[in-house]
Write an enzyme that holds these catalytic residues in place. Structure first.
Site, PDB file in Angstrom:
ATOM      1  N   GLU A  32      -3.715 -10.504   3.712  1.00 56.05           N
ATOM      2  CA  GLU A  32      -4.759 -10.092   4.655  1.00 56.05           C
ATOM      3  C   GLU A  32      -5.823 -11.169   4.813  1.00 56.05           C
ATOM      4  OE1 GLU A  32      -3.147  -8.088   2.691  1.00 56.05           O
ATOM      5  OE2 GLU A  32      -2.883  -6.141   3.641  1.00 56.05           O
ATOM      6  N   GLU A  51       0.833  -1.209   0.000  1.00 58.92           N
ATOM      7  CA  GLU A  51       0.000   0.000   0.000  1.00 58.92           C
ATOM      8  C   GLU A  51       0.868   1.259   0.000  1.00 58.92           C
ATOM      9  OE1 GLU A  51      -2.434  -1.421   3.452  1.00 58.92           O
ATOM     10  OE2 GLU A  51      -4.082  -0.844   2.137  1.00 58.92           O
TER      11      GLU A  51
HETATM   12  C1  1HE Z   1       6.893  -8.855  11.800  1.00 55.73           C
HETATM   13  C2  1HE Z   1       6.180  -8.719  10.599  1.00 55.73           C
HETATM   14  C3  1HE Z   1       4.945  -8.013  10.642  1.00 55.73           C
HETATM   15  C4  1HE Z   1       7.986  -9.833  10.173  1.00 55.73           C
HETATM   16  N1  1HE Z   1       4.558  -7.531  11.839  1.00 55.73           N
HETATM   17  N2  1HE Z   1       6.460  -8.365  12.946  1.00 55.73           N
HETATM   18  N3  1HE Z   1       2.261  -8.812   6.881  1.00 55.73           N
HETATM   19  C5  1HE Z   1       2.468 -10.146   6.809  1.00 55.73           C
HETATM   20  O1  1HE Z   1       1.598 -10.947   7.024  1.00 55.73           O
HETATM   21  C6  1HE Z   1       3.870 -10.561   6.484  1.00 55.73           C
HETATM   22  C7  1HE Z   1       4.464 -11.289   7.654  1.00 55.73           C
HETATM   23  N4  1HE Z   1       5.895 -11.512   7.515  1.00 55.73           N
HETATM   24  C8  1HE Z   1       6.417 -12.500   6.760  1.00 55.73           C
HETATM   25  O2  1HE Z   1       5.741 -13.204   6.018  1.00 55.73           O
HETATM   26  C9  1HE Z   1       7.888 -12.727   6.886  1.00 55.73           C
HETATM   27  O3  1HE Z   1       8.316 -12.156   8.118  1.00 55.73           O
HETATM   28  C10 1HE Z   1       8.754 -12.117   5.756  1.00 55.73           C
HETATM   29  C11 1HE Z   1       8.483 -12.884   4.452  1.00 55.73           C
HETATM   30  C12 1HE Z   1       8.463 -10.630   5.542  1.00 55.73           C
HETATM   31  C13 1HE Z   1      10.258 -12.224   6.130  1.00 55.73           C
HETATM   32  O4  1HE Z   1      10.551 -13.583   6.484  1.00 55.73           O
HETATM   33  P1  1HE Z   1      11.889 -13.902   7.266  1.00 55.73           P
HETATM   34  O5  1HE Z   1      11.965 -15.381   7.422  1.00 55.73           O
HETATM   35  O6  1HE Z   1      13.030 -13.189   6.628  1.00 55.73           O
HETATM   36  O7  1HE Z   1      11.758 -13.204   8.715  1.00 55.73           O
HETATM   37  P2  1HE Z   1      10.859 -13.628   9.977  1.00 55.73           P
HETATM   38  O8  1HE Z   1      11.682 -14.527  10.864  1.00 55.73           O
HETATM   39  O9  1HE Z   1       9.519 -14.100   9.594  1.00 55.73           O
HETATM   40  O10 1HE Z   1      10.667 -12.225  10.702  1.00 55.73           O
HETATM   41  C14 1HE Z   1      11.745 -11.543  11.326  1.00 55.73           C
HETATM   42  C15 1HE Z   1      11.160 -10.759  12.455  1.00 55.73           C
HETATM   43  O11 1HE Z   1      10.283  -9.763  11.917  1.00 55.73           O
HETATM   44  C16 1HE Z   1      10.302 -11.596  13.393  1.00 55.73           C
HETATM   45  O12 1HE Z   1      10.381 -11.024  14.676  1.00 55.73           O
HETATM   46  P3  1HE Z   1      11.317 -11.725  15.822  1.00 55.73           P
HETATM   47  O13 1HE Z   1      11.202 -10.818  16.979  1.00 55.73           O
HETATM   48  O14 1HE Z   1      10.728 -13.094  16.023  1.00 55.73           O
HETATM   49  O15 1HE Z   1      12.701 -11.772  15.225  1.00 55.73           O
HETATM   50  C17 1HE Z   1       8.906 -11.381  12.856  1.00 55.73           C
HETATM   51  O16 1HE Z   1       7.901 -11.568  13.838  1.00 55.73           O
HETATM   52  C18 1HE Z   1       8.993  -9.913  12.473  1.00 55.73           C
HETATM   53  N5  1HE Z   1       7.989  -9.557  11.492  1.00 55.73           N
HETATM   54  N6  1HE Z   1       6.874  -9.337   9.616  1.00 55.73           N
HETATM   55  C19 1HE Z   1       5.292  -7.707  12.935  1.00 55.73           C
HETATM   56  N7  1HE Z   1       4.218  -7.794   9.565  1.00 55.73           N
HETATM   57  C20 1HE Z   1      -2.958  -1.020   7.065  1.00 55.73           C
HETATM   58  S1  1HE Z   1      -3.563  -2.565   6.864  1.00 55.73           S
HETATM   59  C21 1HE Z   1      -2.295  -3.528   6.176  1.00 55.73           C
HETATM   60  C22 1HE Z   1      -2.484  -4.958   6.527  1.00 55.73           C
HETATM   61  C23 1HE Z   1      -1.245  -5.759   6.340  1.00 55.73           C
HETATM   62  O17 1HE Z   1      -0.183  -5.239   6.086  1.00 55.73           O
HETATM   63  S2  1HE Z   1      -1.424  -7.429   6.524  1.00 55.73           S
HETATM   64  C24 1HE Z   1       0.112  -8.084   6.079  1.00 55.73           C
HETATM   65  C25 1HE Z   1       1.031  -8.211   7.262  1.00 55.73           C
END
Ligand code: 1HE
Length: 264
Positions: free
Chosen positions: A131, A111
């Site tokens: 989402e 977005e």
């Molecule tokens: C996060 C987030 C997040 C990572 N919020 N903490 N977005 C999503 O559903 C995407 C979610 N994220 C992923 O699918 C993956 O993290 C990635 C593909 C982006 C990267 O994967 P990877 O293996 O490199 O990293 P990871 O181990 O999954 O994440 C590293 C850290 O980032 C980890 O935190 P840690 O404290 O355990 O190290 C994750 O929890 C954190 N992290 N993504 C919070 N999104 C205005 S409305 C919009 C609505 C949306 O955007 S919905 C889509 C949300």
């Protein structure tokens, strides 16, 4: 003081805004949205164009889900409206933005990228709207901006199925206008921004503000506004100087893309 979540630098006439929460894959939390607002405010005051990018190999993993899970429905309504205001300050401000996209461009990250005016994705970038899988809706203007770019049908597919697009697919579906080799998006975004910054500020303002609004108008109204914009932009000193430069053979000629394209 809280850790900054963005970097900001002025490189000549270009503002460089870097999302900087690499340990969370640049997930967008409320503090970051406020910093983005301040960065956009600063950029509009001192730059002629801006580049937005992510530090650490990803553009953005979207909405910070850890923060989001604690929100009530009313909090979420206000949070969504805040994203709308900040992203509109980018999309409908006076200066063009180029988004340099690598790694994850997910949900709210997509977005934010859609609020920029030119998007360039390097091979390896991936695009998703998970989402539907999370049971939440988009809230950062994607229903309007992303659906306009890629069509509502494609956005519905991405939200329902969690389909992930490659950079090639993002280009083919009109989400991005340019592709770059791995590691090259930021440099190429800066080159595009420098080129854009060479235009007169008023024509850049007119292009990025008039065209998206004209998409919302009926055919006849759109043509009428176009004629008004043509009349208004015609009278600026920059337009007169630009036309004279061409007629007096002082400006570069356009060329086919394989011979350098461009002109100025
Ligand atoms: C996060 C987030 C997040 C990572 N919020 N903490 N977005 C999503 O559903 C995407 C979610 N994220 C992923 O699918 C993956 O993290 C990635 C593909 C982006 C990267 O994967 P990877 O293996 O490199 O990293 P990871 O181990 O999954 O994440 C590293 C850290 O980032 C980890 O935190 P840690 O404290 O355990 O190290 C994750 O929890 C954190 N992290 N993504 C919070 N999104 C205005 S409305 C919009 C609505 C949306 O955007 S919905 C889509 C949300």
């Amino acid at each position: 003081m809280d850790q900054p979540t963005l970097t900001y630098a002025l490189d000549g006439a270009i503002a460089l805004i870097g999302l900087d929460r690499p340990d969370k894959r640049n997930a967008l939390n409320a503090a970051m949205i406020e910093e983005l607002d301040r960065a956009a405010e600063r950029a509009r005051a001192e730059a002629k164009a801006a580049v937005i990018f992510g530090h650490g190999g990803h553009f953005s993993a979207g909405l910070d889900l850890a923060e989001h899970v604690e929100r009530t429905a009313v909090d979420n309504l206000h949070n969504s409206r805040r994203w709308h205001a900040v992203f509109d300050a980018i999309a409908r401000g006076p200066i063009p933005y180029v988004a340099a996209l690598e790694g994850a461009v997910i949900g709210g990250g997509m977005e934010l990228a859609a609020a920029a005016h030119v998007r360039i994705a390097e091979d390896g970038a991936f695009f998703a709207l998970p989402e539907g899988q999370r049971g939440i809706f988009v809230g950062g203007g994607g229903s309007v901006r992303i659906a306009r770019l890629i069509t509502a049908a494609r956005m519905i597919d991405m939200m329902l199925t969690g389909r992930v697009l490659s950079a090639e697919e993002a280009e083919r579906t009109n989400f991005v206008q340019y592709r770059a080799k791995p590691g090259a998006a930021l440099a190429e975004a800066k080159t595009l921004a420098a080129r854009i910054a060479g235009n007169a500020p008023f024509i850049n303002f007119a292009i990025i503000n008039a065209l998206p609004r004209m998409q919302d108008l009926a055919h006849d109204d759109g043509l009428f506004v176009e004629a008004l914009m043509a009349a208004l932009t015609q009278t600026t000193p920059e337009a007169i100087a630009g036309l004279r430069a061409f007629l007096e053979k002082r400006s570069a000629r356009l060329a086919p893309p394989d011979k350098g394209g461009g002109g100025a």
